[in-house]
Design a protein around this motif. Sequence first.
Motif, mmCIF file in Angstrom:
data_model
loop_
_atom_site.group_PDB
_atom_site.id
_atom_site.type_symbol
_atom_site.label_atom_id
_atom_site.label_comp_id
_atom_site.label_asym_id
_atom_site.label_seq_id
_atom_site.Cartn_x
_atom_site.Cartn_y
_atom_site.Cartn_z
ATOM 1 N N VAL A 1 0.839 -1.209 0.000
ATOM 2 C CA VAL A 1 0.000 0.000 0.000
ATOM 3 C C VAL A 1 0.866 1.248 0.000
ATOM 4 C CG1 VAL A 1 -1.602 1.356 1.416
ATOM 5 C CG2 VAL A 1 -2.029 -1.065 1.031
ATOM 6 N N VAL A 2 1.836 1.326 0.912
ATOM 7 C CA VAL A 2 2.647 2.537 1.018
ATOM 8 C C VAL A 2 3.567 2.685 -0.192
ATOM 9 C CG1 VAL A 2 4.582 1.628 2.389
ATOM 10 C CG2 VAL A 2 3.888 4.003 2.639
ATOM 11 N N PHE A 3 4.039 1.595 -0.753
ATOM 12 C CA PHE A 3 4.856 1.673 -1.959
ATOM 13 C C PHE A 3 4.044 2.269 -3.110
ATOM 14 C CE2 PHE A 3 6.763 0.173 -5.861
ATOM 15 C CZ PHE A 3 8.120 0.378 -5.645
ATOM 16 N N SER A 4 2.836 1.769 -3.295
ATOM 17 C CA SER A 4 1.974 2.280 -4.370
ATOM 18 C C SER A 4 1.616 3.742 -4.149
ATOM 19 C CB SER A 4 0.693 1.449 -4.460
ATOM 20 O OG SER A 4 1.001 0.113 -4.700
ATOM 21 N N ARG A 5 1.289 4.083 -2.921
ATOM 22 C CA ARG A 5 0.918 5.459 -2.606
ATOM 23 C C ARG A 5 2.089 6.408 -2.822
ATOM 24 N NH1 ARG A 5 1.820 8.681 1.592
ATOM 25 N NH2 ARG A 5 0.334 10.312 2.052
ATOM 26 N N SER A 6 3.271 5.997 -2.423
ATOM 27 C CA SER A 6 4.453 6.851 -2.569
ATOM 28 C C SER A 6 4.808 7.059 -4.036
ATOM 29 C CB SER A 6 5.641 6.224 -1.836
ATOM 30 O OG SER A 6 5.337 6.073 -0.485
ATOM 31 N N GLN A 7 4.767 5.994 -4.804
ATOM 32 C CA GLN A 7 5.044 6.133 -6.225
ATOM 33 C C GLN A 7 3.991 7.011 -6.903
ATOM 34 O OE1 GLN A 7 7.538 5.008 -8.443
ATOM 35 N NE2 GLN A 7 8.655 4.668 -6.546
ATOM 36 N N GLY A 8 2.736 6.820 -6.529
ATOM 37 C CA GLY A 8 1.669 7.654 -7.086
ATOM 38 C C GLY A 8 1.853 9.116 -6.751
ATOM 39 N N THR A 9 2.227 9.416 -5.514
ATOM 40 C CA THR A 9 2.433 10.799 -5.105
ATOM 41 C C THR A 9 3.598 11.419 -5.859
ATOM 42 O OG1 THR A 9 1.571 10.253 -2.919
ATOM 43 C CG2 THR A 9 2.800 12.298 -3.110
ATOM 44 N N TYR A 10 4.664 10.662 -6.036
ATOM 45 C CA TYR A 10 5.817 11.132 -6.799
ATOM 46 C C TYR A 10 5.407 11.498 -8.230
ATOM 47 C CZ TYR A 10 10.157 10.793 -9.501
ATOM 48 O OH TYR A 10 11.196 11.028 -10.362
ATOM 49 N N TRP A 11 4.648 10.607 -8.860
ATOM 50 C CA TRP A 11 4.260 10.858 -10.246
ATOM 51 C C TRP A 11 3.231 11.978 -10.360
ATOM 52 C CZ3 TRP A 11 7.311 9.711 -13.959
ATOM 53 C CH2 TRP A 11 8.203 8.665 -13.816
ATOM 54 N N VAL A 12 2.405 12.168 -9.348
ATOM 55 C CA VAL A 12 1.501 13.322 -9.337
ATOM 56 C C VAL A 12 2.324 14.606 -9.266
ATOM 57 C CG1 VAL A 12 -0.205 14.556 -7.923
ATOM 58 C CG2 VAL A 12 -0.553 12.162 -8.478
ATOM 59 N N MET B 1 13.173 5.560 -1.213
ATOM 60 C CA MET B 1 11.824 5.354 -0.700
ATOM 61 C C MET B 1 11.649 3.984 -0.030
ATOM 62 S SD MET B 1 8.439 5.053 -3.000
ATOM 63 C CE MET B 1 8.909 3.403 -3.437
ATOM 64 N N ILE B 2 12.331 2.974 -0.499
ATOM 65 C CA ILE B 2 12.126 1.605 -0.010
ATOM 66 C C ILE B 2 12.382 1.472 1.501
ATOM 67 C CG2 ILE B 2 13.000 -0.769 -0.184
ATOM 68 C CD1 ILE B 2 13.072 -0.312 -3.238
ATOM 69 N N PRO B 3 13.488 2.002 2.059
ATOM 70 C CA PRO B 3 13.646 1.900 3.519
ATOM 71 C C PRO B 3 12.551 2.656 4.280
ATOM 72 C CG PRO B 3 15.698 2.607 2.499
ATOM 73 C CD PRO B 3 14.658 2.596 1.440
ATOM 74 N N GLY B 4 12.114 3.778 3.744
ATOM 75 C CA GLY B 4 11.017 4.522 4.376
ATOM 76 C C GLY B 4 9.721 3.737 4.363
ATOM 77 N N CYS B 5 9.450 3.067 3.248
ATOM 78 C CA CYS B 5 8.250 2.219 3.157
ATOM 79 C C CYS B 5 8.309 1.088 4.173
ATOM 80 C CB CYS B 5 8.107 1.647 1.752
ATOM 81 S SG CYS B 5 7.626 2.832 0.492
ATOM 82 N N ALA B 6 9.484 0.476 4.304
ATOM 83 C CA ALA B 6 9.638 -0.628 5.258
ATOM 84 C C ALA B 6 9.435 -0.134 6.693
ATOM 85 C CB ALA B 6 11.004 -1.274 5.098
ATOM 86 N N ALA B 7 9.984 1.032 7.012
ATOM 87 C CA ALA B 7 9.811 1.587 8.366
ATOM 88 C C ALA B 7 8.348 1.914 8.625
ATOM 89 C CB ALA B 7 10.676 2.828 8.533
ATOM 90 N N TRP B 8 7.682 2.522 7.651
ATOM 91 C CA TRP B 8 6.273 2.891 7.798
ATOM 92 C C TRP B 8 5.424 1.638 8.013
ATOM 93 C CZ3 TRP B 8 1.620 1.958 5.481
ATOM 94 C CH2 TRP B 8 0.599 2.871 5.707
ATOM 95 N N ALA B 9 5.651 0.607 7.194
ATOM 96 C CA ALA B 9 4.877 -0.633 7.321
ATOM 97 C C ALA B 9 5.142 -1.291 8.674
ATOM 98 C CB ALA B 9 5.222 -1.592 6.185
ATOM 99 N N THR B 10 6.365 -1.235 9.160
ATOM 100 C CA THR B 10 6.696 -1.826 10.457
ATOM 101 C C THR B 10 5.976 -1.103 11.590
ATOM 102 O OG1 THR B 10 8.855 -2.515 9.622
ATOM 103 C CG2 THR B 10 8.597 -2.384 12.016
ATOM 104 N N ILE B 11 6.001 0.222 11.557
ATOM 105 C CA ILE B 11 5.344 1.010 12.608
ATOM 106 C C ILE B 11 3.846 0.734 12.630
ATOM 107 C CG2 ILE B 11 4.731 3.365 13.303
ATOM 108 C CD1 ILE B 11 7.564 4.168 12.263
#
Length: 188
Positions: A33-44, A128-138
């Motif tokens: 979810v966070v990977f998709s959202r982050s990539q989408g936000t970047y492309w927006v 972005m990948i380490p940030g996504c992993a941290a977010w998913a862990t939290i």
Amino acid sequence: MRRLQRRERLMPGVPAAVADGPWWWVWLFLLAVVFSRSQGTYWVGRWLRRGLTGRPDASVSVQDKPSERRARWARRFSGPGWERAENFLDRWGFIGIPVSFLTVGFQTMVLAAAGFGRMRWDLFTAAMIPGCAAWATIYTALGVGLAQAWTRSIWLFAGILVALVAAAWALTAIRRSRTSDSAVRTPR
């Protein structure tokens, strides 16, 4: 049998494979979810830059509605929050991307600013990948912990929820008081 009845009472409608599944399923789902959202936000953000600079596609004239729509969205992403996100990225560079995942709200502005500033996609994704992993862990730890508290005692669950809301409120009040103090000292 008793466990099955208890699970159905606590989580009606949830498939048994999900309810009995390990926590890492939740973590993988949140990571996707966070990977998709982050990539989408970047492309927006990249899309918004195109609308703000007025550079239309080769097949689209300047007066077409998509260009006007992009410009309208680009105007919405202006203001002090946007400037803070751009300054944050200017100061920290690609290291700011994973750090932004530890914030709420500001993260979206930083990710969009990375796209708007045309940060290289491969560098953005690697940061972005380490940030996504941290977010998913939290969020997995919070979600699983709250679910376990719910199954043990509704009062424990309510207490934890009240503590989280109080902490969020206190942090917001501290941030607002610092912001209002700095606004007084900042000349206009």
